[in-house]
Write an enzyme that holds these catalytic residues in place. Sequence first.
Site, PDB file in Angstrom:
ATOM      1  N   HIS A 136      29.340  38.163  -8.145  1.00 12.67           N
ATOM      2  CA  HIS A 136      28.532  38.080  -9.228  1.00 12.67           C
ATOM      3  C   HIS A 136      28.745  37.115 -10.370  1.00 12.67           C
ATOM      4  O   HIS A 136      28.835  37.142 -11.685  1.00 12.67           O
ATOM      5  CB  HIS A 136      27.823  39.134 -10.186  1.00 12.67           C
ATOM      6  CG  HIS A 136      26.842  40.067  -9.269  1.00 12.67           C
ATOM      7  ND1 HIS A 136      27.436  41.045  -8.627  1.00 12.67           N
ATOM      8  CD2 HIS A 136      25.570  39.949  -9.091  1.00 12.67           C
ATOM      9  CE1 HIS A 136      26.315  41.615  -7.977  1.00 12.67           C
ATOM     10  NE2 HIS A 136      25.202  40.911  -7.997  1.00 12.67           N
ATOM     11  N   ASN A 137      29.320  35.844  -9.860  1.00 21.43           N
ATOM     12  CA  ASN A 137      30.202  34.665 -10.270  1.00 21.43           C
ATOM     13  C   ASN A 137      29.181  33.655 -10.553  1.00 21.43           C
ATOM     14  O   ASN A 137      27.923  33.638 -10.369  1.00 21.43           O
ATOM     15  CB  ASN A 137      31.291  34.306 -10.003  1.00 21.43           C
ATOM     16  CG  ASN A 137      31.125  34.284  -8.320  1.00 21.43           C
ATOM     17  OD1 ASN A 137      30.291  33.465  -8.105  1.00 21.43           O
ATOM     18  ND2 ASN A 137      32.210  34.659  -7.694  1.00 21.43           N
ATOM     19  N   ASP A 173      17.354  35.548  -4.560  1.00 20.73           N
ATOM     20  CA  ASP A 173      18.491  36.409  -5.069  1.00 20.73           C
ATOM     21  C   ASP A 173      19.204  36.968  -3.956  1.00 20.73           C
ATOM     22  O   ASP A 173      20.544  37.178  -3.997  1.00 20.73           O
ATOM     23  CB  ASP A 173      17.946  37.494  -6.089  1.00 20.73           C
ATOM     24  CG  ASP A 173      18.976  38.228  -6.807  1.00 20.73           C
ATOM     25  OD1 ASP A 173      20.145  37.805  -7.047  1.00 20.73           O
ATOM     26  OD2 ASP A 173      18.714  39.269  -7.421  1.00 20.73           O
ATOM     27  N   HIS A 194      27.265  32.426  -7.447  1.00 18.77           N
ATOM     28  CA  HIS A 194      26.290  33.236  -7.312  1.00 18.77           C
ATOM     29  C   HIS A 194      24.847  32.719  -8.003  1.00 18.77           C
ATOM     30  O   HIS A 194      23.760  32.319  -7.302  1.00 18.77           O
ATOM     31  CB  HIS A 194      26.509  34.552  -7.361  1.00 18.77           C
ATOM     32  CG  HIS A 194      25.142  35.504  -7.066  1.00 18.77           C
ATOM     33  ND1 HIS A 194      24.550  35.506  -5.895  1.00 18.77           N
ATOM     34  CD2 HIS A 194      24.439  36.267  -7.987  1.00 18.77           C
ATOM     35  CE1 HIS A 194      23.351  36.305  -5.936  1.00 18.77           C
ATOM     36  NE2 HIS A 194      23.256  36.410  -7.326  1.00 18.77           N
ATOM     37  N   HIS A 239      19.753  34.839 -14.282  1.00 18.85           N
ATOM     38  CA  HIS A 239      19.516  36.343 -13.748  1.00 18.85           C
ATOM     39  C   HIS A 239      20.656  37.245 -13.766  1.00 18.85           C
ATOM     40  O   HIS A 239      20.357  38.460 -13.699  1.00 18.85           O
ATOM     41  CB  HIS A 239      18.806  36.248 -12.463  1.00 18.85           C
ATOM     42  CG  HIS A 239      19.607  36.114 -11.271  1.00 18.85           C
ATOM     43  ND1 HIS A 239      20.278  35.062 -10.825  1.00 18.85           N
ATOM     44  CD2 HIS A 239      20.129  37.274 -10.377  1.00 18.85           C
ATOM     45  CE1 HIS A 239      21.088  35.232  -9.835  1.00 18.85           C
ATOM     46  NE2 HIS A 239      20.807  36.540  -9.642  1.00 18.85           N
ATOM     47  N   ASP A 240      21.939  36.861 -13.606  1.00 20.82           N
ATOM     48  CA  ASP A 240      22.958  37.510 -13.589  1.00 20.82           C
ATOM     49  C   ASP A 240      24.086  37.309 -14.574  1.00 20.82           C
ATOM     50  O   ASP A 240      25.201  37.597 -14.400  1.00 20.82           O
ATOM     51  CB  ASP A 240      23.721  37.620 -12.094  1.00 20.82           C
ATOM     52  CG  ASP A 240      23.193  38.673 -11.150  1.00 20.82           C
ATOM     53  OD1 ASP A 240      22.563  39.585 -11.503  1.00 20.82           O
ATOM     54  OD2 ASP A 240      23.036  38.389  -9.931  1.00 20.82           O
TER      55      ASP A 240
END
Length: 336
Positions: free
Chosen positions: A82-83, A237, A86, A125-126
């Site tokens: 989740h970097n 996603d 991504h 989103h993350d």
Amino acid sequence: YAVGDHAYGMLTQGSEKKTEEVKDAAGRVDFDMFAYSKEQLVYVVEYMFHSLGFVDAFGLDEEVIVAFLHALRESYNNVPFHNFYHCFCVTQMAYCVFVAAAGEDESVFLNVFEKFVVFVSALCHDVDHPGFSNSYQINAQTPLAMVYNDMSCLENHHCSQAFALFKQPGCNLLAPFSREQYKELRRLMVKLILVTDLANHSAAKAKFDAAVADGTLDLTARASRDMLCQVVIMACDISNEVRPFAIARPWADRITAEWGNQVAVEKALGLPFLPFMDAETVVVPKSQIGFINDILHPIWTSLMAVVEPVRAFEANILANREAYAVELASLTPAQK
Ligand code: 5GP
Ligand code: MN
């Protein structure tokens, strides 16, 4: 660079041809993100803001876009999955969908405002993902679980962080919007980031599929348009397996590594852990085949039912499933 010489000129460092190649590659699912630095990807995204017509449509400020993207990049953590890469993948996949559907007008697809909201939601989103899932947050009773009462802790945090980013000096991407537009943008953006919690995936997908099946998906109605925006971000996603196998395969190792780190901590703390996250026992090709069959292919199929040009992306999904089947067959019984 000088403002006005679009900053994506930073990508050139040489011939004009290379810039043209990057612009062209940016709209394809075989874009090799690992061949670029994070800094270069910032300028690829900046190019997309121009190419999608956002800069012209909303009068966005070039310097603000770049400052926002830099702040965003710094707010993604260096975790295995989740970097910022991504973040880029999800955003770039949304861009691929928009490019594929460029010929579709607002009666059958999203308008420029909705594309902007989906695009910015994908970027955010993350943001500040800690590399530990919602189940960990809840079981470890972390501060995020306490703040958000165990409900979509991470997604609520990502969304909250996104709006905090807009408030950083020089980063207010939303400044050109009227109070009414801001209100609508925020309403939709919150909805889109929250639906990226896989816990909300099935219900949102089922509602969309039912509307498509019974002919009540009505793109003159706000509720239907919201659902289409949701399905686009949900599909993007989880879209690593929409890419060629050589690009998709490392992402499967990345999620396995991130989950492995989490399970190691869970075991050390005596917390419950989910078996599919346990790097010591998981069989990656088997796990990916299951994920493709149960989640990824179905959501892309839902999107294809409404956005015809997206059908072109299905071949990679099926090819990757086959490649994992071959990989699985090559393992020894002990490895399976
Ligand atoms: P995200 O956390 O990225 O917002 O939501 C996507 C979730 O989908 C991930 O946390 C993960 O649980 C799941 N996911 C996405 N891509 C893959 C994949 O390739 N394989 C598996 N097993 N899960 C994935
Ligand atoms: Mn994500």
